[in-house]
Design a protein around this motif. Structure first.
Motif, PDB file in Angstrom:
ATOM      1  N   ARG A  93       0.812  -1.213   0.000  1.00 46.37           N
ATOM      2  CA  ARG A  93       0.000   0.000   0.000  1.00 46.37           C
ATOM      3  C   ARG A  93       0.849   1.267   0.000  1.00 46.37           C
ATOM      4  N   LYS A  94       2.140   1.150   0.358  1.00 47.32           N
ATOM      5  CA  LYS A  94       3.005   2.328   0.404  1.00 47.32           C
ATOM      6  C   LYS A  94       3.379   2.746  -1.013  1.00 47.32           C
ATOM      7  N   LEU A  95       3.250   4.011  -1.296  1.00 46.30           N
ATOM      8  CA  LEU A  95       3.574   4.532  -2.621  1.00 46.30           C
ATOM      9  C   LEU A  95       5.018   4.225  -3.001  1.00 46.30           C
ATOM     10  N   GLU A  96       5.913   4.213  -2.011  1.00 40.35           N
ATOM     11  CA  GLU A  96       7.331   3.981  -2.270  1.00 40.35           C
ATOM     12  C   GLU A  96       7.605   2.562  -2.778  1.00 40.35           C
ATOM     13  N   SER A  97       6.646   1.659  -2.620  1.00 40.23           N
ATOM     14  CA  SER A  97       6.817   0.284  -3.096  1.00 40.23           C
ATOM     15  C   SER A  97       6.711   0.194  -4.612  1.00 40.23           C
ATOM     16  N   PHE A  98       6.070   1.170  -5.218  1.00 33.11           N
ATOM     17  CA  PHE A  98       5.792   1.118  -6.644  1.00 33.11           C
ATOM     18  C   PHE A  98       6.805   1.936  -7.440  1.00 33.11           C
ATOM     19  N   LYS A  99       6.893   1.662  -8.730  1.00 32.71           N
ATOM     20  CA  LYS A  99       7.832   2.362  -9.604  1.00 32.71           C
ATOM     21  C   LYS A  99       7.141   2.773 -10.904  1.00 32.71           C
ATOM     22  N   ASN A 100       7.540   3.938 -11.407  1.00 30.63           N
ATOM     23  CA  ASN A 100       7.205   4.329 -12.774  1.00 30.63           C
ATOM     24  C   ASN A 100       8.325   3.802 -13.650  1.00 30.63           C
ATOM     25  N   GLY A 101       7.985   3.273 -14.794  1.00 27.36           N
ATOM     26  CA  GLY A 101       8.999   2.772 -15.706  1.00 27.36           C
ATOM     27  C   GLY A 101       9.009   3.568 -16.999  1.00 27.36           C
ATOM     28  N   PHE A 102      10.198   3.859 -17.486  1.00 28.31           N
ATOM     29  CA  PHE A 102      10.382   4.564 -18.757  1.00 28.31           C
ATOM     30  C   PHE A 102      11.333   3.738 -19.599  1.00 28.31           C
ATOM     31  N   MET A 103      11.012   3.558 -20.865  1.00 28.86           N
ATOM     32  CA  MET A 103      11.923   2.789 -21.714  1.00 28.86           C
ATOM     33  C   MET A 103      11.942   3.330 -23.129  1.00 28.86           C
ATOM     34  N   ASN A 104      13.096   3.177 -23.718  1.00 33.47           N
ATOM     35  CA  ASN A 104      13.288   3.480 -25.129  1.00 33.47           C
ATOM     36  C   ASN A 104      14.085   2.315 -25.685  1.00 33.47           C
ATOM     37  N   LEU A 105      13.403   1.434 -26.413  1.00 36.31           N
ATOM     38  CA  LEU A 105      14.057   0.227 -26.895  1.00 36.31           C
ATOM     39  C   LEU A 105      15.060   0.506 -28.004  1.00 36.31           C
ATOM     40  N   ALA A 106      15.010   1.680 -28.599  1.00 40.97           N
ATOM     41  CA  ALA A 106      15.958   2.017 -29.651  1.00 40.97           C
ATOM     42  C   ALA A 106      17.349   2.303 -29.088  1.00 40.97           C
ATOM     43  N   LEU A 107      17.433   2.707 -27.823  1.00 37.32           N
ATOM     44  CA  LEU A 107      18.736   3.115 -27.275  1.00 37.32           C
ATOM     45  C   LEU A 107      19.629   1.976 -26.798  1.00 37.32           C
ATOM     46  N   PRO A 108      19.313   0.999 -26.096  1.00 40.65           N
ATOM     47  CA  PRO A 108      18.174   0.736 -25.229  1.00 40.65           C
ATOM     48  C   PRO A 108      18.338   1.437 -23.886  1.00 40.65           C
ATOM     49  N   PHE A 109      17.218   1.941 -23.361  1.00 41.57           N
ATOM     50  CA  PHE A 109      17.224   2.651 -22.085  1.00 41.57           C
ATOM     51  C   PHE A 109      16.028   2.226 -21.264  1.00 41.57           C
ATOM     52  N   PHE A 110      16.280   1.855 -20.022  1.00 43.07           N
ATOM     53  CA  PHE A 110      15.224   1.555 -19.063  1.00 43.07           C
ATOM     54  C   PHE A 110      15.480   2.406 -17.836  1.00 43.07           C
ATOM     55  N   GLY A 111      14.500   3.200 -17.432  1.00 43.13           N
ATOM     56  CA  GLY A 111      14.647   4.036 -16.251  1.00 43.13           C
ATOM     57  C   GLY A 111      13.453   3.853 -15.335  1.00 43.13           C
ATOM     58  N   PHE A 112      13.709   3.945 -14.047  1.00 45.98           N
ATOM     59  CA  PHE A 112      12.646   3.775 -13.066  1.00 45.98           C
ATOM     60  C   PHE A 112      12.701   4.912 -12.071  1.00 45.98           C
ATOM     61  N   SER A 113      11.537   5.329 -11.620  1.00 45.60           N
ATOM     62  CA  SER A 113      11.464   6.402 -10.622  1.00 45.60           C
ATOM     63  C   SER A 113      10.291   6.126  -9.701  1.00 45.60           C
ATOM     64  N   GLU A 114      10.308   6.798  -8.576  1.00 48.54           N
ATOM     65  CA  GLU A 114       9.185   6.676  -7.652  1.00 48.54           C
ATOM     66  C   GLU A 114       8.050   7.587  -8.121  1.00 48.54           C
ATOM     67  N   PRO A 115       6.827   7.072  -8.079  1.00 53.76           N
ATOM     68  CA  PRO A 115       5.697   7.923  -8.484  1.00 53.76           C
ATOM     69  C   PRO A 115       5.420   8.991  -7.418  1.00 53.76           C
ATOM     70  N   ILE A 116       4.767  10.041  -7.850  1.00 51.18           N
ATOM     71  CA  ILE A 116       4.343  11.060  -6.874  1.00 51.18           C
ATOM     72  C   ILE A 116       2.874  10.821  -6.579  1.00 51.18           C
ATOM     73  N   ALA A 117       2.477  11.200  -5.413  1.00 52.17           N
ATOM     74  CA  ALA A 117       1.096  10.969  -4.989  1.00 52.17           C
ATOM     75  C   ALA A 117       0.135  11.857  -5.781  1.00 52.17           C
ATOM     76  N   ALA A 118      -1.030  11.325  -6.036  1.00 50.22           N
ATOM     77  CA  ALA A 118      -2.082  12.099  -6.696  1.00 50.22           C
ATOM     78  C   ALA A 118      -2.602  13.139  -5.727  1.00 50.22           C
ATOM     79  N   PRO A 119      -3.013  14.292  -6.224  1.00 50.95           N
ATOM     80  CA  PRO A 119      -3.544  15.303  -5.303  1.00 50.95           C
ATOM     81  C   PRO A 119      -4.811  14.801  -4.624  1.00 50.95           C
ATOM     82  N   LYS A 120      -4.953  15.161  -3.356  1.00 53.72           N
ATOM     83  CA  LYS A 120      -6.145  14.774  -2.592  1.00 53.72           C
ATOM     84  C   LYS A 120      -7.047  15.994  -2.465  1.00 53.72           C
ATOM     85  N   HIS A 121      -8.271  15.833  -2.904  1.00 55.51           N
ATOM     86  CA  HIS A 121      -9.252  16.922  -2.829  1.00 55.51           C
ATOM     87  C   HIS A 121     -10.207  16.642  -1.682  1.00 55.51           C
ATOM     88  N   THR A 122     -10.322  17.580  -0.806  1.00 55.77           N
ATOM     89  CA  THR A 122     -11.225  17.377   0.334  1.00 55.77           C
ATOM     90  C   THR A 122     -12.402  18.317   0.287  1.00 55.77           C
TER      91      THR A 122
END
Length: 124
Positions: free
Chosen positions: A95-124
């Protein structure tokens, strides 16, 4: 959370999946009985509609498909693999946001990058 739990109950058990085998099929753009091009034309025209670009007819789609299907298959396989890794985390109860990763890839290079996602805004 209740919908996720409901969906988890419909999944087969690990024991049932131990004998499951998946077999790839070959894409064949020239065989109209397999409906491969029907799917490609429909999916690409839905995408065209979403991005407000001109749709392609069946003939144009068939010409394009002959050139890019190997690239699509490779990219799709890579994306599905990355998505499944994240889905395992959800199914395992992370359930922790830090457990998940965003993935970016460019198979032409080849490049694979990962980053931590940011939380979605919470509207109250």
């Amino acid at each position: 959370d209740s919908r996720l739990e409901e969906l988890k109950t419909t999944l087969p058990s690990l024991e049932a999946l131990s004998t499951f085998r998946m077999y790839p099929i070959e894409f064949e753009k020239d065989d109209d009985t397999n409906f491969h091009m029907d799917f490609i034309v429909a999916a690409s025209n839905l995408r065209a509609e979403n991005y407000e670009i001109p749709p392609a007819d069946r003939h144009k789609s068939k010409l394009i498909a002959g050139k890019i299907i190997p690239a699509i298959a490779t990219t799709t396989a890579a994306v599905v693999g990355l998505v499944c890794l994240e889905l395992y985390k959800v199914a395992s109860g992370h359930r922790k946001l830090e457990s998940f990763k965003n993935g970016f890839m460019n198979l032409a290079l080849p490049f694979f990058g990962f980053s931590e996602p940011i939380a979605a805004p919470k509207h109250t």
